[in-house]
Design an enzyme around this catalytic site. Structure first.
Site, mmCIF file in Angstrom:
data_model
loop_
_atom_site.group_PDB
_atom_site.id
_atom_site.type_symbol
_atom_site.label_atom_id
_atom_site.label_comp_id
_atom_site.label_asym_id
_atom_site.label_seq_id
_atom_site.Cartn_x
_atom_site.Cartn_y
_atom_site.Cartn_z
ATOM 1 N N SER A 9 0.900 -1.092 0.043
ATOM 2 C CA SER A 9 -0.167 -0.001 -0.039
ATOM 3 C C SER A 9 0.668 1.288 0.059
ATOM 4 C CB SER A 9 -0.809 0.051 1.184
ATOM 5 O OG SER A 9 -1.456 1.276 1.540
ATOM 6 N N HIS A 34 -1.090 -1.284 -4.425
ATOM 7 C CA HIS A 34 -2.554 -0.972 -3.876
ATOM 8 C C HIS A 34 -2.443 0.665 -3.780
ATOM 9 C CE1 HIS A 34 -5.729 -2.067 -1.335
ATOM 10 N NE2 HIS A 34 -5.377 -1.119 -0.600
ATOM 11 N N ASP A 36 -4.554 3.619 -2.271
ATOM 12 C CA ASP A 36 -5.646 3.981 -1.280
ATOM 13 C C ASP A 36 -6.291 5.209 -1.575
ATOM 14 O OD1 ASP A 36 -6.041 1.395 0.369
ATOM 15 O OD2 ASP A 36 -3.792 1.985 0.991
ATOM 16 N N MET A 38 -8.707 8.144 -0.301
ATOM 17 C CA MET A 38 -9.501 8.753 0.822
ATOM 18 C C MET A 38 -10.174 10.158 0.703
ATOM 19 S SD MET A 38 -7.115 7.146 4.029
ATOM 20 C CE MET A 38 -6.449 5.659 4.079
ATOM 21 N N HIS A 68 -8.102 1.325 -4.271
ATOM 22 C CA HIS A 68 -9.187 1.041 -3.233
ATOM 23 C C HIS A 68 -9.843 2.264 -2.946
ATOM 24 C CE1 HIS A 68 -9.634 -0.127 1.306
ATOM 25 N NE2 HIS A 68 -10.623 0.216 0.863
ATOM 26 N N MET A 70 -12.110 4.895 -0.879
ATOM 27 C CA MET A 70 -12.840 4.834 0.298
ATOM 28 C C MET A 70 -13.134 6.443 0.191
ATOM 29 S SD MET A 70 -9.689 3.314 2.709
ATOM 30 C CE MET A 70 -8.455 3.466 1.466
ATOM 31 N N MET A 139 -11.491 -6.017 5.109
ATOM 32 C CA MET A 139 -10.587 -5.051 5.695
ATOM 33 C C MET A 139 -10.395 -5.890 7.166
ATOM 34 S SD MET A 139 -10.015 -2.465 3.946
ATOM 35 C CE MET A 139 -9.338 -1.508 5.208
ATOM 36 N N GLY A 146 -2.916 3.958 7.763
ATOM 37 C CA GLY A 146 -1.938 2.798 7.826
ATOM 38 C C GLY A 146 -1.501 2.608 9.452
ATOM 39 N N GLY A 147 -0.854 1.456 9.610
ATOM 40 C CA GLY A 147 -0.139 1.328 10.729
ATOM 41 C C GLY A 147 -1.089 0.829 11.793
ATOM 42 N N ASP A 177 -6.739 -6.582 4.010
ATOM 43 C CA ASP A 177 -6.070 -5.268 3.725
ATOM 44 C C ASP A 177 -6.087 -4.535 5.417
ATOM 45 O OD1 ASP A 177 -5.143 -2.446 3.613
ATOM 46 O OD2 ASP A 177 -6.756 -2.001 2.382
ATOM 47 N N GLY A 199 1.207 -2.003 4.058
ATOM 48 C CA GLY A 199 1.652 -0.864 3.972
ATOM 49 C C GLY A 199 3.024 -0.547 4.808
HETATM 50 C C1 DX5 Z 1 -6.367 1.399 5.243
HETATM 51 C C2 DX5 Z 1 -5.885 1.130 3.959
HETATM 52 C C3 DX5 Z 1 -4.829 0.255 3.755
HETATM 53 C C4 DX5 Z 1 -3.631 0.575 4.644
HETATM 54 C C5 DX5 Z 1 -2.901 -0.544 5.259
HETATM 55 O O1 DX5 Z 1 -7.661 2.312 5.250
HETATM 56 O O2 DX5 Z 1 -6.895 0.761 3.045
HETATM 57 O O3 DX5 Z 1 -4.557 -0.187 2.696
HETATM 58 O O4 DX5 Z 1 -2.704 1.407 3.954
HETATM 59 O O5 DX5 Z 1 -1.810 -0.072 5.920
HETATM 60 P P1 DX5 Z 1 -1.098 -1.292 6.884
HETATM 61 O O6 DX5 Z 1 -0.538 -2.193 6.325
HETATM 62 O O7 DX5 Z 1 -0.059 -0.249 7.509
HETATM 63 O O8 DX5 Z 1 -2.174 -1.538 8.026
HETATM 64 ZN ZN ZN Z 2 -6.323 -0.237 1.176
#
Ligand code: DX5
Ligand code: ZN
Length: 223
Positions: A9, A34, A36, A38, A68, A70, A139, A146-147, A177, A199
């Site tokens: 990601s 990937h 993301d 938002m 992806h 969102m 999910m 992330g994180g 994810d 990610g």
């Molecule tokens: C969260 C995203 C993920 C995110 C994952 O909303 O859809 O793709 O980047 O990050 P990690 O792997 O750090 O959880």
């Molecule tokens: Zn994602």
């Protein structure tokens, strides 16, 4: 089951050097990017849009781009992502008024549709959609950042999604994810995932190639 794909990601990449970061993870053995998206409305964070996807294609990225979404609404932005070079486009059923129409729209624009399930969203949305999907994304954190920590109920949801995909007889990717790392990827593979978003675990590591190799070893040990 499809061959395993590692999908870094780019949310955790260094955005000031995005092209080089994407080149680096692909060179390190990643299968898909990937991406993301938002909107600070459907989720409480704001990231990147079609212009950045197009910039990656112009930079020379040939790997599949797994968008992806969102965002809400969804339909308005689908044609833009298709024109920008998206391969997969996935969305959250809660974010669109007409799920079947959005799936068809993604397909009409030449992309592969995916449906995304938040941690508390039941898989019922697959009852009348699975035959039109190329990807189911589960999910394992609440979307937006992330994180975060992996949510354990994801494992039984993955197993149930795998059962439905096998019963459908179609080749549909099962993606997970959120909070995925070398230490839990084996359990997630055993539960039925074949596409692994990571990610922070990849971009936060000193050696992308080593991290991706470790992940693949864990996945093969699950087989
Ligand atoms: C969260 C995203 C993920 C995110 C994952 O909303 O859809 O793709 O980047 O990050 P990690 O792997 O750090 O959880
Ligand atoms: Zn994602």
């Amino acid at each position: 089951m499809e061959p395993a794909w590692i999908a870094p990601s780019i949310l955790s990449a260094d955005f000031a050097r995005l092209g080089a970061e994407v080149d680096a993870v692909l060179e390190a053995g990643a299968d898909v990017v990937h991406f993301d998206v938002m909107d600070n409305h459907y989720v409480p964070n704001l990231t990147i849009g079609p212009m950045v996807c197009e910039a990656l294609r112009k930079h020379g990225v040939k790997a599949p781009i797994d968008v992806h979404l969102m965002v809400s609404p969804v339909d308005r932005i689908v044609p833009d992502f298709a024109a920008a070079g998206a391969t997969y486009i996935s969305f959250h059923p809660e974010a669109t008024a007409h799920i079947d129409r959005t799936i068809a729209l993604i397909r009409e624009h030449g992309c592969r549709p995916g449906l995304v399930f938040n941690p508390a969203t039941p898989l019922d949305y697959l009852d009348y959609t699975l035959e039109y999907l190329d990807l189911v994304l589960i999910m394992s954190v609440n979307p937006g950042f992330g994180g975060q920590q992996f949510i354990p109920t994801t494992l039984r949801k993955l197993s149930e999604a795998r059962r439905r995909i096998e019963a459908s007889g179609r080749s549909v990717r099962l993606e997970v994810d959120g909070g995925i790392k070398a230490s839990n990827i084996r359990a997630v593979a055993q539960a039925g995932a074949d596409t692994f978003v990571a990610g922070s675990a990849i971009f936060g590591s000193a050696d992308y190639g080593r991290t991706i190799r470790e992940m693949r070893q864990q996945i093969s040990s699950a087989a």
